[in-house]
Motif scaffolding. Structure first.
Motif, PDB file in Angstrom:
ATOM      1  N   PHE A  38      -2.917   6.252  12.161  1.00  0.00           N
ATOM      2  CA  PHE A  38      -3.398   6.088  10.794  1.00  0.00           C
ATOM      3  C   PHE A  38      -3.908   7.397  10.202  1.00  0.00           C
ATOM      4  O   PHE A  38      -4.639   7.408   9.241  1.00  0.00           O
ATOM      5  CB  PHE A  38      -4.505   5.028  10.753  1.00  0.00           C
ATOM      6  N   HIS A  39      -3.496   8.499  10.746  1.00  0.00           N
ATOM      7  CA  HIS A  39      -3.934   9.801  10.273  1.00  0.00           C
ATOM      8  C   HIS A  39      -2.959  10.328   9.218  1.00  0.00           C
ATOM      9  O   HIS A  39      -1.757  10.309   9.402  1.00  0.00           O
ATOM     10  CB  HIS A  39      -3.993  10.780  11.459  1.00  0.00           C
ATOM     11  N   GLY A  40      -3.497  10.798   8.078  1.00  0.00           N
ATOM     12  CA  GLY A  40      -2.670  11.476   7.098  1.00  0.00           C
ATOM     13  C   GLY A  40      -2.068  10.607   6.013  1.00  0.00           C
ATOM     14  O   GLY A  40      -1.160  11.035   5.326  1.00  0.00           O
ATOM     15  N   PHE A  41      -2.543   9.392   5.807  1.00  0.00           N
ATOM     16  CA  PHE A  41      -1.998   8.529   4.763  1.00  0.00           C
ATOM     17  C   PHE A  41      -2.783   8.602   3.463  1.00  0.00           C
ATOM     18  O   PHE A  41      -2.426   7.952   2.490  1.00  0.00           O
ATOM     19  CB  PHE A  41      -1.949   7.070   5.243  1.00  0.00           C
ATOM     20  N   GLY A  42      -3.819   9.390   3.385  1.00  0.00           N
ATOM     21  CA  GLY A  42      -4.667   9.451   2.193  1.00  0.00           C
ATOM     22  C   GLY A  42      -3.938   9.909   0.954  1.00  0.00           C
ATOM     23  O   GLY A  42      -3.989   9.258  -0.091  1.00  0.00           O
ATOM     24  N   LEU A  43      -3.237  11.030   1.024  1.00  0.00           N
ATOM     25  CA  LEU A  43      -2.535  11.554  -0.148  1.00  0.00           C
ATOM     26  C   LEU A  43      -1.399  10.638  -0.575  1.00  0.00           C
ATOM     27  O   LEU A  43      -1.121  10.488  -1.768  1.00  0.00           O
ATOM     28  CB  LEU A  43      -2.001  12.958   0.125  1.00  0.00           C
ATOM     29  N   GLU A  44      -0.749  10.010   0.369  1.00  0.00           N
ATOM     30  CA  GLU A  44       0.326   9.073   0.039  1.00  0.00           C
ATOM     31  C   GLU A  44      -0.221   7.896  -0.771  1.00  0.00           C
ATOM     32  O   GLU A  44       0.378   7.480  -1.769  1.00  0.00           O
ATOM     33  CB  GLU A  44       0.986   8.576   1.317  1.00  0.00           C
ATOM     34  N   ASN A  45      -1.355   7.364  -0.378  1.00  0.00           N
ATOM     35  CA  ASN A  45      -1.976   6.247  -1.106  1.00  0.00           C
ATOM     36  C   ASN A  45      -2.454   6.685  -2.483  1.00  0.00           C
ATOM     37  O   ASN A  45      -2.298   5.954  -3.465  1.00  0.00           O
ATOM     38  CB  ASN A  45      -3.127   5.655  -0.301  1.00  0.00           C
ATOM     39  N   ILE A  46      -3.041   7.863  -2.576  1.00  0.00           N
ATOM     40  CA  ILE A  46      -3.484   8.378  -3.879  1.00  0.00           C
ATOM     41  C   ILE A  46      -2.284   8.554  -4.794  1.00  0.00           C
ATOM     42  O   ILE A  46      -2.318   8.184  -5.970  1.00  0.00           O
ATOM     43  CB  ILE A  46      -4.260   9.697  -3.712  1.00  0.00           C
ATOM     44  N   ASN A  47      -1.190   9.095  -4.269  1.00  0.00           N
ATOM     45  CA  ASN A  47       0.009   9.306  -5.077  1.00  0.00           C
ATOM     46  C   ASN A  47       0.586   7.992  -5.594  1.00  0.00           C
ATOM     47  O   ASN A  47       1.066   7.917  -6.727  1.00  0.00           O
ATOM     48  CB  ASN A  47       1.053  10.076  -4.274  1.00  0.00           C
ATOM     49  N   LYS A  48       0.544   6.935  -4.795  1.00  0.00           N
ATOM     50  CA  LYS A  48       1.020   5.621  -5.250  1.00  0.00           C
ATOM     51  C   LYS A  48       0.204   5.120  -6.433  1.00  0.00           C
ATOM     52  O   LYS A  48       0.746   4.564  -7.391  1.00  0.00           O
ATOM     53  CB  LYS A  48       0.953   4.607  -4.107  1.00  0.00           C
ATOM     54  N   ILE A  49      -1.111   5.304  -6.369  1.00  0.00           N
ATOM     55  CA  ILE A  49      -1.986   4.873  -7.469  1.00  0.00           C
ATOM     56  C   ILE A  49      -1.712   5.702  -8.716  1.00  0.00           C
ATOM     57  O   ILE A  49      -1.631   5.181  -9.828  1.00  0.00           O
ATOM     58  CB  ILE A  49      -3.461   4.961  -7.045  1.00  0.00           C
ATOM     59  N   VAL A  50      -1.567   7.018  -8.537  1.00  0.00           N
ATOM     60  CA  VAL A  50      -1.273   7.913  -9.660  1.00  0.00           C
ATOM     61  C   VAL A  50       0.041   7.508 -10.322  1.00  0.00           C
ATOM     62  O   VAL A  50       0.132   7.415 -11.549  1.00  0.00           O
ATOM     63  CB  VAL A  50      -1.240   9.386  -9.184  1.00  0.00           C
ATOM     64  N   ASP A  51       1.068   7.223  -9.539  1.00  0.00           N
ATOM     65  CA  ASP A  51       2.355   6.780 -10.087  1.00  0.00           C
ATOM     66  C   ASP A  51       2.222   5.449 -10.817  1.00  0.00           C
ATOM     67  O   ASP A  51       2.790   5.270 -11.891  1.00  0.00           O
ATOM     68  CB  ASP A  51       3.399   6.647  -8.980  1.00  0.00           C
ATOM     69  N   LYS A  52       1.471   4.534 -10.242  1.00  0.00           N
ATOM     70  CA  LYS A  52       1.297   3.209 -10.845  1.00  0.00           C
ATOM     71  C   LYS A  52       0.696   3.299 -12.242  1.00  0.00           C
ATOM     72  O   LYS A  52       1.068   2.560 -13.139  1.00  0.00           O
ATOM     73  CB  LYS A  52       0.401   2.345  -9.949  1.00  0.00           C
ATOM     74  N   TYR A  53      -0.224   4.241 -12.439  1.00  0.00           N
ATOM     75  CA  TYR A  53      -0.912   4.379 -13.718  1.00  0.00           C
ATOM     76  C   TYR A  53      -0.400   5.561 -14.541  1.00  0.00           C
ATOM     77  O   TYR A  53      -1.083   6.039 -15.445  1.00  0.00           O
ATOM     78  CB  TYR A  53      -2.422   4.481 -13.486  1.00  0.00           C
ATOM     79  N   ASN A  54       0.829   6.006 -14.232  1.00  0.00           N
ATOM     80  CA  ASN A  54       1.479   7.082 -14.990  1.00  0.00           C
ATOM     81  C   ASN A  54       0.626   8.337 -15.102  1.00  0.00           C
ATOM     82  O   ASN A  54       0.516   8.936 -16.165  1.00  0.00           O
ATOM     83  CB  ASN A  54       1.891   6.597 -16.387  1.00  0.00           C
ATOM     84  N   GLY A  55       0.027   8.711 -14.000  1.00  0.00           N
ATOM     85  CA  GLY A  55      -0.822   9.890 -13.978  1.00  0.00           C
ATOM     86  C   GLY A  55      -0.113  11.101 -13.410  1.00  0.00           C
ATOM     87  O   GLY A  55       1.122  11.133 -13.295  1.00  0.00           O
ATOM     88  N   TYR A  56      -0.905  12.094 -13.045  1.00  0.00           N
ATOM     89  CA  TYR A  56      -0.391  13.361 -12.532  1.00  0.00           C
ATOM     90  C   TYR A  56      -1.227  13.763 -11.326  1.00  0.00           C
ATOM     91  O   TYR A  56      -2.463  13.640 -11.358  1.00  0.00           O
ATOM     92  CB  TYR A  56      -0.488  14.426 -13.628  1.00  0.00           C
ATOM     93  N   MET A  57      -0.566  14.229 -10.274  1.00  0.00           N
ATOM     94  CA  MET A  57      -1.271  14.713  -9.097  1.00  0.00           C
ATOM     95  C   MET A  57      -0.650  16.019  -8.652  1.00  0.00           C
ATOM     96  O   MET A  57       0.567  16.179  -8.652  1.00  0.00           O
ATOM     97  CB  MET A  57      -1.191  13.703  -7.957  1.00  0.00           C
ATOM     98  N   ASN A  58      -1.505  16.956  -8.288  1.00  0.00           N
ATOM     99  CA  ASN A  58      -1.064  18.249  -7.782  1.00  0.00           C
ATOM    100  C   ASN A  58      -1.963  18.614  -6.617  1.00  0.00           C
ATOM    101  O   ASN A  58      -3.167  18.372  -6.659  1.00  0.00           O
ATOM    102  CB  ASN A  58      -1.171  19.293  -8.889  1.00  0.00           C
ATOM    103  N   TYR A  59      -1.377  19.169  -5.565  1.00  0.00           N
ATOM    104  CA  TYR A  59      -2.194  19.656  -4.468  1.00  0.00           C
ATOM    105  C   TYR A  59      -1.634  20.977  -3.981  1.00  0.00           C
ATOM    106  O   TYR A  59      -0.441  21.249  -4.084  1.00  0.00           O
ATOM    107  CB  TYR A  59      -2.310  18.637  -3.331  1.00  0.00           C
ATOM    108  N   GLU A  60      -2.543  21.814  -3.518  1.00  0.00           N
ATOM    109  CA  GLU A  60      -2.159  23.135  -3.044  1.00  0.00           C
ATOM    110  C   GLU A  60      -3.181  23.630  -2.030  1.00  0.00           C
ATOM    111  O   GLU A  60      -4.304  23.121  -1.960  1.00  0.00           O
ATOM    112  CB  GLU A  60      -2.068  24.123  -4.206  1.00  0.00           C
ATOM    113  N   GLN A  61      -2.775  24.610  -1.263  1.00  0.00           N
ATOM    114  CA  GLN A  61      -3.692  25.249  -0.330  1.00  0.00           C
ATOM    115  C   GLN A  61      -3.797  26.714  -0.717  1.00  0.00           C
ATOM    116  O   GLN A  61      -2.795  27.412  -0.843  1.00  0.00           O
ATOM    117  CB  GLN A  61      -3.201  25.130   1.107  1.00  0.00           C
TER     118      GLN A  61
END
Length: 62
Positions: free
Chosen positions: A19-42
């Motif tokens: 169950f490690h590493g699913f956080g960004l995937e879940n956030i991206n699903k919510i962002v897509d559902k509500y027609n939002g925008y997500m960006n991540y960088e290091q």
């Protein structure tokens, strides 16, 4: 807009790898559902996530 910055101070050694590493995937699903925008960088030792969601009070009704 939500902006999250995490500074990496070491390595992550979670015991439950399944169950490690699913956080960004879940956030991206919510962002897509509500027609939002997500960006991540290091940038060097900092991981930056930016999320922008529409305000339902000002968004057009579909």
């Amino acid at each position: 807009m939500i902006k999250l910055e995490l500074k990496k101070t070491g390595f992550d050694y979670k015991k439950d790898k399944l169950f490690h590493g699913f956080g960004l995937e879940n956030i991206n699903k919510i962002v897509d559902k509500y027609n939002g925008y997500m960006n991540y960088e290091q940038v060097e030792n900092t991981f930056i996530v930016k999320v922008l969601l529409q305000n339902s009070l000002t968004s057009p009704i579909s």
